[in-house]
Design an enzyme around this catalytic site. Sequence first.
Site, PDB file in Angstrom:
ATOM      1  N   HIS A   1      35.493   5.769  -6.124  1.00 52.42           N
ATOM      2  CA  HIS A   1      35.898   4.639  -4.775  1.00 52.42           C
ATOM      3  C   HIS A   1      34.857   3.317  -5.675  1.00 52.42           C
ATOM      4  O   HIS A   1      33.281   2.705  -4.664  1.00 52.42           O
ATOM      5  CB  HIS A   1      34.915   5.125  -4.252  1.00 52.42           C
ATOM      6  CG  HIS A   1      35.656   4.586  -2.638  1.00 52.42           C
ATOM      7  ND1 HIS A   1      36.243   5.360  -1.517  1.00 52.42           N
ATOM      8  CD2 HIS A   1      36.192   3.529  -2.164  1.00 52.42           C
ATOM      9  CE1 HIS A   1      35.986   4.618  -0.337  1.00 52.42           C
ATOM     10  NE2 HIS A   1      35.786   3.535  -0.854  1.00 52.42           N
TER      11      HIS A   1
ATOM     12  N   VAL B   1      33.542  -1.588   4.832  1.00 53.13           N
ATOM     13  CA  VAL B   1      34.944  -1.991   5.452  1.00 53.13           C
ATOM     14  C   VAL B   1      35.090  -1.042   6.317  1.00 53.13           C
ATOM     15  O   VAL B   1      34.581  -1.201   7.521  1.00 53.13           O
ATOM     16  CB  VAL B   1      35.843  -2.590   5.022  1.00 53.13           C
ATOM     17  CG1 VAL B   1      36.859  -3.210   6.026  1.00 53.13           C
ATOM     18  CG2 VAL B   1      35.494  -3.726   4.371  1.00 53.13           C
ATOM     19  N   GLY B   2      35.241   0.253   5.363  1.00 50.99           N
ATOM     20  CA  GLY B   2      35.042   1.452   6.978  1.00 50.99           C
ATOM     21  C   GLY B   2      34.257   1.956   7.183  1.00 50.99           C
ATOM     22  O   GLY B   2      33.229   1.760   6.698  1.00 50.99           O
TER      23      GLY B   2
ATOM     24  N   GLY C   1      47.743  -5.725   4.554  1.00 56.52           N
ATOM     25  CA  GLY C   1      46.356  -7.031   5.586  1.00 56.52           C
ATOM     26  C   GLY C   1      46.130  -8.140   4.194  1.00 56.52           C
ATOM     27  O   GLY C   1      47.106  -8.367   3.396  1.00 56.52           O
TER      28      GLY C   1
END
Length: 283
Positions: free
Chosen positions: A249, A20-21, A107
Amino acid sequence: MQELVDAAGPTLRVVSTISVGHEHIDLKVTAERNIQVGYTPDILTDAVADSAVMLALMASRRAGQSYSFVKDNQWPSFHWTPFAFCGPQLSTTSFSPTRTVGFLGFGRIAHAVVKRVAAFGITHCIYTPRPGAADQSVRDTQLRDAHGLVSVTPVDLPTLARESDVLFVLAPGGSATRHIINAEFLRQMRATSVLVNNGRGSIVDSAALARALAEGWIWGAGLDVVDEEPQVGPEHPLVREPRCVVLPHIGSAASETRAEMATLTARNVLAGVMGEPLPVAIQ
């Protein structure tokens, strides 16, 4: 990015990231070369929400410390006491009939977290809206009613710090949010609060958080992202803190989710090669 684009030459039509990033992509360079850019949002919402709740539980219930205790063979010589390895409970109890979860970034992933923590009896949800964001009172009422909460309320940053039993950081990175979780913010949190970061490492000042943990400003932290990643090892101040759980992560690292992300990445690339609109493009 410039070097890669130059090496690829003028035939490069598309770049697609399995994430997404997209901070690692220079969108100015791709725009100048008329290169389409794809990414993989939405697919990882549930996987990241799952991991956020996991980190909240691990940090509050001292899972990192407890696991190390067994791994280091300390259990055989341990003398049990009633409050050994205790930590604040995520779910509501007769002793604590209300629980407030806070969100920095509200979100899709945050809404998925709300759905999950509602099952623990969470009563209140607070969040800090983006500057200039439209009124979301209708959406907030719908979220409240759908999950049986007492309230879903926008608040300012100081209130978010003061009132969150668990604070989920799910905001995007960038200059606007860099180190927004700093010493001033952390000093306002409760001594029993837990901080969870599944957003971007740059949002949380690592040195300030390490101090907050060491001096007992907050109870614990669960981090899937760290400002200095991947240069994070045993000597990092947050890794050295017993009540901080640090993961590399892995928020979207569910097999099914990664398979879907890979498939969408391939579809983006194929569409770009064929000169067609990407299924999911960064505008």
